[in-house]
Design a protein around this motif. Structure first.
Motif, short mmCIF file in Angstrom:
data_model
loop_
_atom_site.label_atom_id
_atom_site.label_comp_id
_atom_site.label_asym_id
_atom_site.label_seq_id
_atom_site.Cartn_x
_atom_site.Cartn_y
_atom_site.Cartn_z
N GLN A 248 33.39 -0.89 100.56
CA GLN A 248 34.04 -1.97 99.81
C GLN A 248 33.79 -3.34 100.47
O GLN A 248 34.71 -4.01 100.93
CB GLN A 248 35.54 -1.71 99.69
N ARG B 85 35.90 -6.36 99.38
CA ARG B 85 37.22 -6.46 99.99
C ARG B 85 37.12 -6.88 101.46
O ARG B 85 38.01 -7.55 101.98
CB ARG B 85 37.96 -5.12 99.87
N TYR C 257 36.94 -10.50 101.48
CA TYR C 257 38.24 -11.08 101.13
C TYR C 257 39.17 -11.11 102.34
O TYR C 257 39.88 -12.11 102.55
CB TYR C 257 38.86 -10.25 100.00
N TRP C 258 39.19 -10.06 103.14
CA TRP C 258 40.14 -9.96 104.24
C TRP C 258 39.66 -10.62 105.53
O TRP C 258 40.47 -10.89 106.41
CB TRP C 258 40.45 -8.49 104.54
N GLY D 294 47.03 -2.44 106.23
CA GLY D 294 46.59 -1.17 105.68
C GLY D 294 47.74 -0.35 105.12
O GLY D 294 47.56 0.39 104.14
N TYR E 262 48.46 -2.19 101.80
CA TYR E 262 47.36 -2.03 100.84
C TYR E 262 46.56 -0.78 101.24
O TYR E 262 45.51 -0.89 101.89
CB TYR E 262 46.46 -3.25 100.82
N ASP F 207 42.74 -0.45 100.84
CA ASP F 207 41.83 -1.31 101.61
C ASP F 207 41.79 -0.93 103.08
O ASP F 207 41.44 -1.76 103.94
CB ASP F 207 42.27 -2.77 101.48
N PRO G 2 37.91 -1.22 104.51
CA PRO G 2 37.45 -2.59 104.75
C PRO G 2 38.26 -3.32 105.81
O PRO G 2 37.71 -4.14 106.56
CB PRO G 2 37.57 -3.26 103.37
N LEU G 3 39.56 -3.04 105.92
CA LEU G 3 40.37 -3.67 106.97
C LEU G 3 39.95 -3.19 108.35
O LEU G 3 39.87 -4.00 109.30
CB LEU G 3 41.85 -3.38 106.73
#
Length: 327
Positions: free
Chosen positions: A63, A66, A69-70, A258, A261, A264, A267-268
């Motif tokens: 991802q 994402r 985004y983070w 995490g 969300y 995600d 991706p985190l």
């Protein structure tokens, strides 16, 4: 005087003269040594690296949208600042404590040697997470801390719960653990200095403190720097454990996000991984320049910087291509 038999070649045994002119030495081309095994291994490694990169880029499980985004979200950057603060304070305090412990190990006092050895042995044996959790619950064992006469009245009292903030617990725990490892690194660096340097400094009548600051320690830094930078990189990664004492560093922020969300999580975790890679790479760059600085008195020529090495490799490749094109 007659020559012994077989001492000179007869005309019949002499090599026949040749009329073919010999090639000039400059025109002779030296054939490079063929290394097929190296090329095969290189090709296999390149194929594997290409497959790994292709899997990272094309696998939708990561991802990457994402991740973008983070990566620079305020919550992540706040945790990153906490990680930097904890790592910086712990590195400085740990190194200072390591220097004192190393000097205690090398001291002529048996008490200082015993105390320094015991401290190093204890904190190298106990896991860091145990130290942090113990400090986090320290107020349950000691409600107040005091300074005064041993077995006598206390002069000053402190409320431990007010002093032991989450940041303080994290820095103290990491510093205590780091000092034990730094002590061995510093002691090894001091012992690596040639004994003649100590004897020459003592023969000049220099004070012990001046000998250490100006003669011994600068030379010991050549050995201390690469080893302690390894410890520093480990310290940066160890800051992820402060999440267990309720301090939201980079890893703690990622874990908290995490939980909020759950879709995600991957991706985190990649965000945290990339930030740790950036931090450790920055430390490695600083290590290179520090090692280069302290190598001035040990080598005739300083090692080339990565940019110079890249330019030299590019120039060599272009020269080789021109030679092959000329042939």
């Amino acid at each position: 005087m007659s020559e012994p038999p077989g001492a000179a070649l007869s005309l019949a045994e002499a090599p026949p003269p040749t009329d073919a002119p010999s090639r000039p030495l400059a025109a002779q081309r030296v054939q490079p040594l063929r290394r097929p095994g190296r090329w095969i291994v290189t090709a296999v490694v390149l194929v594997l690296v290409t497959q790994i990169l292709h899997g990272l880029v094309t696998n939708p499980f990561y991802q990457w949208d994402r991740f973008r985004y983070w990566f620079l979200r305020p919550a992540v950057l706040d945790g990153l600042l906490v990680t930097l603060e904890v790592a910086a304070l712990s590195a400085v305090l740990g190194l200072l404590g390591g220097v004192l412990l190393a000097l205690g190990r090398l001291s002529g006092s048996p008490v200082l040697r015993a105390v320094s050895w015991t401290y190093t042995w204890l904190f190298r044996s106990v896991p860091l997470i145990v130290v942090l959790i113990f400090l986090y619950n320290f107020s349950a064992l000691y409600k107040t801390l005091s300074l005064g006469v041993p077995f006598g009245p206390a002069v000053v009292r402190f409320d431990e719960s007010k002093l032991a903030t989450d940041m303080t617990i994290a820095v103290v725990g990491l510093s205590l653990n780091e000092a034990a490892y730094a002590a061995e690194v510093v002691r090894g660096g001091i012992l690596s200095v040639d004994q003649g340097q100590h004897e020459a400094a003592a023969a000049l009548g220099l004070p012990k403190g001046y000998q250490f600051r100006r003669i011994v320690f600068p030379q010991a830094l050549r050995s201390i720097t690469p080893n302690y930078v390894n410890q520093l990189i480990g310290l940066i990664k160890s800051t992820s454990l402060v999440f267990y004492v309720s301090l939201l560093d980079l890893f703690g922020s990622v874990q908290s996000l995490g939980s909020t969300y759950p879709g995600d999580i991957v991706p985190l975790l990649l965000v945290a991984t990339v930030w740790y890679l950036i931090l450790t790479s920055a430390v490695s760059v600083v290590q290179y320049h520090v090692e280069r600085y302290y190598a001035r008195g040990a080598t005739r020529t300083l090692p080339p910087t990565p940019s110079r090495r890249a330019r030299a490799a590019l120039a060599g490749l272009l020269a080789r291509l021109r030679r092959e094109a000329a042939v």
